[in-house]
Design an enzyme around this catalytic site. Structure first.
Site, PDB file in Angstrom:
ATOM      1  NE  ARG A 237      -2.649   8.437  17.279  1.00 58.92           N
ATOM      2  CZ  ARG A 237      -2.192   8.294  18.518  1.00 58.92           C
ATOM      3  NH1 ARG A 237      -1.875   9.339  19.246  1.00 58.92           N
ATOM      4  NH2 ARG A 237      -2.045   7.092  19.034  1.00 58.92           N
TER       5      ARG A 237
ATOM      6  CD  GLU B 230      -3.086   0.867   2.219  1.00 61.45           C
ATOM      7  OE1 GLU B 230      -2.737   1.525   3.206  1.00 61.45           O
ATOM      8  OE2 GLU B 230      -4.155   0.209   2.193  1.00 61.45           O
TER       9      GLU B 230
ATOM     10  CG  HIS C 136      -9.824   5.474  13.930  1.00 62.61           C
ATOM     11  ND1 HIS C 136     -10.450   4.993  12.818  1.00 62.61           N
ATOM     12  CD2 HIS C 136      -8.505   5.468  13.646  1.00 62.61           C
ATOM     13  CE1 HIS C 136      -9.553   4.697  11.896  1.00 62.61           C
ATOM     14  NE2 HIS C 136      -8.354   4.981  12.371  1.00 62.61           N
TER      15      HIS C 136
HETATM   16  C1  UD1 Z   1      -3.599   3.451  14.830  1.00 66.81           C
HETATM   17  C2  UD1 Z   1      -2.863   4.041  13.622  1.00 66.81           C
HETATM   18  C3  UD1 Z   1      -3.852   4.555  12.591  1.00 66.81           C
HETATM   19  C4  UD1 Z   1      -4.855   3.484  12.203  1.00 66.81           C
HETATM   20  C5  UD1 Z   1      -5.511   2.930  13.458  1.00 66.81           C
HETATM   21  C6  UD1 Z   1      -6.385   1.767  13.072  1.00 66.81           C
HETATM   22  C7  UD1 Z   1      -0.718   5.133  14.082  1.00 66.81           C
HETATM   23  C8  UD1 Z   1      -0.035   6.411  14.353  1.00 66.81           C
HETATM   24  N1  UD1 Z   1      -2.059   5.183  14.019  1.00 66.81           N
HETATM   25  O1  UD1 Z   1      -4.283   4.517  15.454  1.00 66.81           O
HETATM   26  O2  UD1 Z   1      -3.143   4.952  11.415  1.00 66.81           O
HETATM   27  O3  UD1 Z   1      -5.827   4.051  11.363  1.00 66.81           O
HETATM   28  O4  UD1 Z   1      -4.501   2.460  14.375  1.00 66.81           O
HETATM   29  O5  UD1 Z   1      -7.377   1.521  14.003  1.00 66.81           O
HETATM   30  O6  UD1 Z   1      -0.091   4.112  13.953  1.00 66.81           O
HETATM   31  N2  UD1 Z   1      -6.459   0.590  22.109  1.00 66.81           N
HETATM   32  C9  UD1 Z   1      -6.864  -0.465  22.901  1.00 66.81           C
HETATM   33  N3  UD1 Z   1      -6.957  -1.711  22.331  1.00 66.81           N
HETATM   34  C10 UD1 Z   1      -6.699  -1.945  21.021  1.00 66.81           C
HETATM   35  C11 UD1 Z   1      -6.312  -0.848  20.211  1.00 66.81           C
HETATM   36  C12 UD1 Z   1      -6.177   0.400  20.781  1.00 66.81           C
HETATM   37  O7  UD1 Z   1      -7.116  -0.318  24.081  1.00 66.81           O
HETATM   38  O8  UD1 Z   1      -6.806  -3.095  20.575  1.00 66.81           O
HETATM   39  C13 UD1 Z   1      -6.321   1.937  22.723  1.00 66.81           C
HETATM   40  C14 UD1 Z   1      -5.110   2.030  23.665  1.00 66.81           C
HETATM   41  O9  UD1 Z   1      -5.419   2.859  24.731  1.00 66.81           O
HETATM   42  C15 UD1 Z   1      -4.037   2.662  22.763  1.00 66.81           C
HETATM   43  C16 UD1 Z   1      -4.900   3.636  21.968  1.00 66.81           C
HETATM   44  O10 UD1 Z   1      -6.107   2.920  21.706  1.00 66.81           O
HETATM   45  O11 UD1 Z   1      -3.016   3.287  23.499  1.00 66.81           O
HETATM   46  C17 UD1 Z   1      -4.299   4.190  20.719  1.00 66.81           C
HETATM   47  O12 UD1 Z   1      -3.790   3.154  19.873  1.00 66.81           O
HETATM   48  P1  UD1 Z   1      -2.717   3.540  18.698  1.00 66.81           P
HETATM   49  O13 UD1 Z   1      -2.379   2.325  17.929  1.00 66.81           O
HETATM   50  O14 UD1 Z   1      -1.599   4.317  19.285  1.00 66.81           O
HETATM   51  O15 UD1 Z   1      -3.472   4.558  17.793  1.00 66.81           O
HETATM   52  P2  UD1 Z   1      -4.804   4.444  16.954  1.00 66.81           P
HETATM   53  O16 UD1 Z   1      -5.521   5.715  17.167  1.00 66.81           O
HETATM   54  O17 UD1 Z   1      -5.472   3.161  17.230  1.00 66.81           O
HETATM   55  N1  UDP Z   2     -13.256  -3.166  10.940  1.00 68.78           N
HETATM   56  C1  UDP Z   2     -13.499  -4.293  11.733  1.00 68.78           C
HETATM   57  N2  UDP Z   2     -14.264  -4.158  12.873  1.00 68.78           N
HETATM   58  C2  UDP Z   2     -14.776  -2.954  13.259  1.00 68.78           C
HETATM   59  C3  UDP Z   2     -14.494  -1.807  12.465  1.00 68.78           C
HETATM   60  C4  UDP Z   2     -13.727  -1.950  11.319  1.00 68.78           C
HETATM   61  O1  UDP Z   2     -13.063  -5.401  11.415  1.00 68.78           O
HETATM   62  O2  UDP Z   2     -15.444  -2.897  14.309  1.00 68.78           O
HETATM   63  C5  UDP Z   2     -12.396  -3.301   9.746  1.00 68.78           C
HETATM   64  C6  UDP Z   2     -12.862  -2.653   8.461  1.00 68.78           C
HETATM   65  O3  UDP Z   2     -13.657  -3.516   7.681  1.00 68.78           O
HETATM   66  C7  UDP Z   2     -11.552  -2.296   7.763  1.00 68.78           C
HETATM   67  C8  UDP Z   2     -10.595  -2.049   8.909  1.00 68.78           C
HETATM   68  O4  UDP Z   2     -11.183  -2.623  10.060  1.00 68.78           O
HETATM   69  O5  UDP Z   2     -11.053  -3.392   7.001  1.00 68.78           O
HETATM   70  C9  UDP Z   2     -10.349  -0.583   9.104  1.00 68.78           C
HETATM   71  O6  UDP Z   2      -9.629  -0.357  10.279  1.00 68.78           O
HETATM   72  P1  UDP Z   2      -9.548   1.062  10.967  1.00 68.78           P
HETATM   73  O7  UDP Z   2     -10.713   1.889  10.561  1.00 68.78           O
HETATM   74  O8  UDP Z   2      -9.305   0.814  12.400  1.00 68.78           O
HETATM   75  O9  UDP Z   2      -8.188   1.665  10.363  1.00 68.78           O
HETATM   76  P2  UDP Z   2      -7.860   2.497   9.041  1.00 68.78           P
HETATM   77  O10 UDP Z   2      -8.315   1.715   7.870  1.00 68.78           O
HETATM   78  O11 UDP Z   2      -8.520   3.822   9.158  1.00 68.78           O
HETATM   79  O12 UDP Z   2      -6.382   2.653   9.105  1.00 68.78           O
END
Ligand code: UD1
Ligand code: UDP
Length: 375
Positions: A215, A120, A213
């Protein structure tokens, strides 16, 4: 013939979804051997995906902490992945997308002088603030990658314009479509159960499926997004809104405060991939800032309102299948109401093919790696 050893590194939910088909394809190829490393930047949301695809990480760095900072995650990934690579000495490393895990694993591989494949590659807004910090992550991963797997011709064009050598650029389609089409076939055979939603709910209402979600939207923009959702459901009594809420506390707090305990609004925990694909398939309209969902929705013929100021995935917008609506309450409410009341507008956004891939991206990536890795 010795097998070529490829290490795949995943950290978050979307990386796992998009690399699961690549992992499975490499595993079934006799000339390659694969090791799956999870940084576990996400914990529960990563484990959900691994269990859906019946995959287990060979090595798990387990780095996630509540409300972690970008710098903390970056340091832990670079140091943790470097140690793993120094020990395994693979022939190639694969990373995906634009997360901290992606960039920092690519950096660790670069320092270990192991060639990197970036799945990607080439998506750009050319705005470092949106998506933040992902635009920077993705831009820095490309020049240090031996293989830039671009999902679309636009992404490949961006890489050429940045003087990435032509022999490093490969147009493959996006592997998310491979995952989606598999999941779609499964859920159309057998409907998954979603325990937090009552049977029949979706038969009686039009479903608005929501995720959010990012940031760069935290704070006022995110609150306006939530207020718009509340308004849309109030204005359209035949709708239900389902929002599987991301586990980031910066998302949980405003969502629960503004949308909690309201009629026809269901705030549920993140659901497993098959359940989410089922919800997309049953939806009338999707409102999201997610990258992956923007790519998936056209294959299911679902219009998407993209609640962002800029998208690095303009192809669906240009094809008229998605609309960039920003984060203002008024604009989101107006655009959603338009689609919920104007059948012609709705129909024009729900046709067409998928500009992001045909479901064969993983196969192409494995073919390219098999013929170009020099062990
Ligand atoms: C991250 C990615 C973002 C992606 C997203 C997908 C970066 C900078 N950001 O953002 O590009 O779109 O993942 O969802 O890499 N948490 C939990 N359990 C989980 C996941 C997250 O508790 O399974 C909570 C925790 O408190 C954690 C916080 O979410 O510290 C943030 O997680 P982080 O991976 O840092 O950032 P995302 O906003 O999830
Ligand atoms: N998705 C999932 N469960 C959910 C929400 C999303 O499996 O409750 C899947 C969705 O189909 C997609 C991926 O998660 O394939 C997107 O992830 P997210 O939005 O967390 O990250 P991003 O694509 O924005 O990086």
């Amino acid at each position: 013939m010795t097998q070529k050893h490829i290490v795949i590194i995943i950290g978050t939910r979307p990386e796992a979804i998009k690399l699961a088909p690549v992992y499975l394809a490499i595993k079934s190829e006799p000339h390659t051997k694969v090791t799956l490393v999870a940084t576990a930047q996400h914990r529960q949301m990563l484990d959900q995906v691994l269990s859906t695809f019946s995959i287990k990480a060979d090595i798990d760095l387990d780095i996630m902490r509540p409300n972690q900072s970008l710098s903390e995650v970056s340091c832990q990934v670079i140091v943790g992945v470097q140690k793993v690579l120094a020990e395994l000495k693979p022939d190639a490393v694969l990373v995906q997308g634009d997360t901290t895990t992606c960039l920092c694993s690519a950096i660790a591989a670069f320092y270990e002088q192991i060639p990197v494949g970036h799945v990607e590659a080439g998506l750009r807004t050319y705005n470092l603030k949106a998506p933040w910090p992902e635009e920077m992550n993705r831009r820095l991963a490309d020049p240090i990658s031996r293989w830039c797997f671009a999902p679309t011709s636009r992404a490949a064009g961006n890489l050429r314009a940045e003087r990435i050598p032509a022999e490093n650029i490969f147009m493959t389609g996006n592997t998310v479509i491979d995952a989606l089409l598999r999941a779609r076939d499964i859920i159309r055979q057998q409907r998954p159960k979603i325990s937090e939603l009552a049977d029949g709910l979706l038969d009686e209402h039009r479903l608005i499926l929501v995720t959010g979600h990012r940031r760069e939207s935290f704070g006022k923009a995110f609150e306006e997004f939530c207020q718009a959702l509340r308004q849309i459901v109030q204005d359209h009594e035949d709708t239900v809104l389902v929002y599987p809420v991301h586990l980031n506390p910066n998302v949980q707090k405003p969502v629960n405060k503004i949308l909690g305990k309201l009629e026809r609004i269901y705030l549920i925990s993140p659901v497993e991939y098959l359940q989410f694909v089922y919800l997309m398939d049953r939806s009338y309209l999707i409102i999201t800032d997610s990258g992956g969902i923007q790519e998936e929705a056209p294959s299911l013929h679902k219009p998407v309102l993209v609640t962002r100021e800029a998208t690095e995935r303009p192809e669906a917008v240009e094809a008229g299948l998605a609309k960039l609506v920003g984060t203002s309450k008024e604009k989101i409410t107006t655009e959603a109401s338009h689609l919920l009341t104007d059948t012609d507008a709705y129909t024009s956004m729900s046709g067409g093919g998928n500009p992001y891939g045909d479901g064969r991206a993983s196969e192409k990536i494995v073919e390219i790696l098999s013929s170009t890795i020099t062990a």
